[in-house]
Design an enzyme around this catalytic site. Sequence first.
Site, mmCIF file in Angstrom:
data_model
loop_
_atom_site.group_PDB
_atom_site.id
_atom_site.type_symbol
_atom_site.label_atom_id
_atom_site.label_comp_id
_atom_site.label_asym_id
_atom_site.label_seq_id
_atom_site.Cartn_x
_atom_site.Cartn_y
_atom_site.Cartn_z
ATOM 1 N N TYR A 12 0.840 -1.204 0.000
ATOM 2 C CA TYR A 12 0.000 0.000 0.000
ATOM 3 C C TYR A 12 0.876 1.255 0.000
ATOM 4 C CZ TYR A 12 -4.152 -2.847 1.026
ATOM 5 O OH TYR A 12 -5.174 -3.759 0.983
ATOM 6 N N SER A 35 -14.022 -4.211 -0.253
ATOM 7 C CA SER A 35 -14.893 -3.484 -1.181
ATOM 8 C C SER A 35 -16.369 -3.735 -0.854
ATOM 9 C CB SER A 35 -14.609 -3.867 -2.634
ATOM 10 O OG SER A 35 -15.194 -2.947 -3.531
ATOM 11 N N LEU A 76 -18.759 -1.801 -0.581
ATOM 12 C CA LEU A 76 -19.668 -0.964 -1.365
ATOM 13 C C LEU A 76 -19.427 -1.129 -2.866
ATOM 14 C CD1 LEU A 76 -19.731 2.362 0.715
ATOM 15 C CD2 LEU A 76 -21.048 0.254 1.023
ATOM 16 N N GLY A 99 -16.822 -0.657 -4.775
ATOM 17 C CA GLY A 99 -16.184 0.499 -5.399
ATOM 18 C C GLY A 99 -17.061 1.731 -5.455
ATOM 19 N N GLY A 100 -17.993 1.867 -4.489
ATOM 20 C CA GLY A 100 -18.883 3.019 -4.450
ATOM 21 C C GLY A 100 -20.234 2.779 -5.086
ATOM 22 N N LEU A 146 -22.621 0.861 -4.273
ATOM 23 C CA LEU A 146 -23.705 0.694 -3.303
ATOM 24 C C LEU A 146 -23.798 1.864 -2.328
ATOM 25 C CD1 LEU A 146 -23.089 -3.090 -2.554
ATOM 26 C CD2 LEU A 146 -24.792 -2.099 -4.101
ATOM 27 N N GLY A 206 -24.956 4.956 -3.058
ATOM 28 C CA GLY A 206 -25.829 6.014 -3.555
ATOM 29 C C GLY A 206 -25.258 6.739 -4.748
#
Length: 329
Positions: free
Chosen positions: A53, A215, A217, A219-220, A222, A224
Site C-alpha cells: 500500500y 470493497s 460498497l 467500489g462506491g 452501493l 448512492g
Amino acid sequence: MKYTQLGRTGLKVSRLVLGTMNFGPQTDEADSHAIMDAALATGINYFDTANVYGWGENKGRTEEIIGNWFAKGGDRRDKVVLATKVYGNMAAEGDVWPNYDKLSAVNIRRAVDASLKRLQTDHIDIYQFHHVDRDTPFEEIWQAIDTLVAQGKILYAGSSNFPGYKIAQANETAARRGSYGLVSEQCLYNLAERRAEMEVIPAAQEYGLGVIPWSPLQGGLLGGVIKKEAQGGRRASGRAADTLATPTGRAQVQAYEDLLEKHGLAPGEAALAWLLTRPGITGPIVGPRTAEQLESAVRAVELELSEEVLTSLEEIFPGQGPSPEAFAW
C-alpha cells in the site's frame, strides 16, 4: 462498537475493520492519524494494511504512516489488532531482481522484517497472504510461518483472495504439520458481488476462518452513486462505472437506491449493515478517506434492517447461492 471472535480463535475483534489503503495515496499523514484516532475512539480495534500500500514508488508508505502513528504512544499499538499482507513485489521500482514477491520462505522472511520496521512494532497480529502463490507449496509456506510464530514476529496467519479449494489445501497441509493454519480470509463480497457465497465462505466456515469482506460498497456502487451523480457529486469509476454502463446494471442499482430512500436509509450504511447479517462474516473492511466517512460506517453497526428491507434486497441482488446448487441440481 460490537465485537466478535475472529473465526475459531480466541481473539476478539471489532465488527468493522479499518482499511488503510487510502493512507498516503488519497489521505495525507495528518488526516490518516486523525482517522486512526477516531477509529480507536469509536471502539474499532482491527486495522488492516499491506506492505504494497502506497503503490508504485511509494509502496510501503501506508505501513510507515501507521508506524509513525504507533510511535506517538498512548497505548495505540496495544489497543490495535494489526493485520498486514505479503505477496506483492517490494523490490525498488524498476528492479527485476527475483525473490522480492510472492510466498517463498525467502520472501516471507524478508517481507515480515521490512513490515515490522515500517510499522515500528515488534510483532504483527495477523500476517496475511495477499494472493495465491501457485509456485510455492504450502509445506514451505507453513514452515516459514511457524518459524515467525516461534520468533514472536507474528501471531496468526490469514489469506486474501483465496478460492475455497486453496483454503482447504492450506489448512489440510497445516493440520498434517501440526500448524494452526489460516484464521481469516479477506474476499471480495458485497450485495452486488456474491460469488464468495458459492465456495469461499462455506470453506472458511468449515475450517473456522473469519471472513473479512473487502470493497463492501463495490467500489462506491452501493453508496448512492446514481443520486450523487445527479447532484453533481463524484462520478463512478472502475467496477461501479462498468455496472452502471449497462441498462440492466443501472436499473438494478436504481431499484436499490429507490428502496432505501423509501425506508429512509443511507445506501452505504445499509450495504454494510446487510453484510453484518450474513453467516460467517466477521466484519467488512471500510476504507474511509475522511472522518465523516468513518462516522457513517460506524452507524451501520447499530443499524438493524427490517425483514421487509432484507427481503427486498435479496430480490434486487439475488446472488448465485451456494454450490453445487448454484451450478447443478
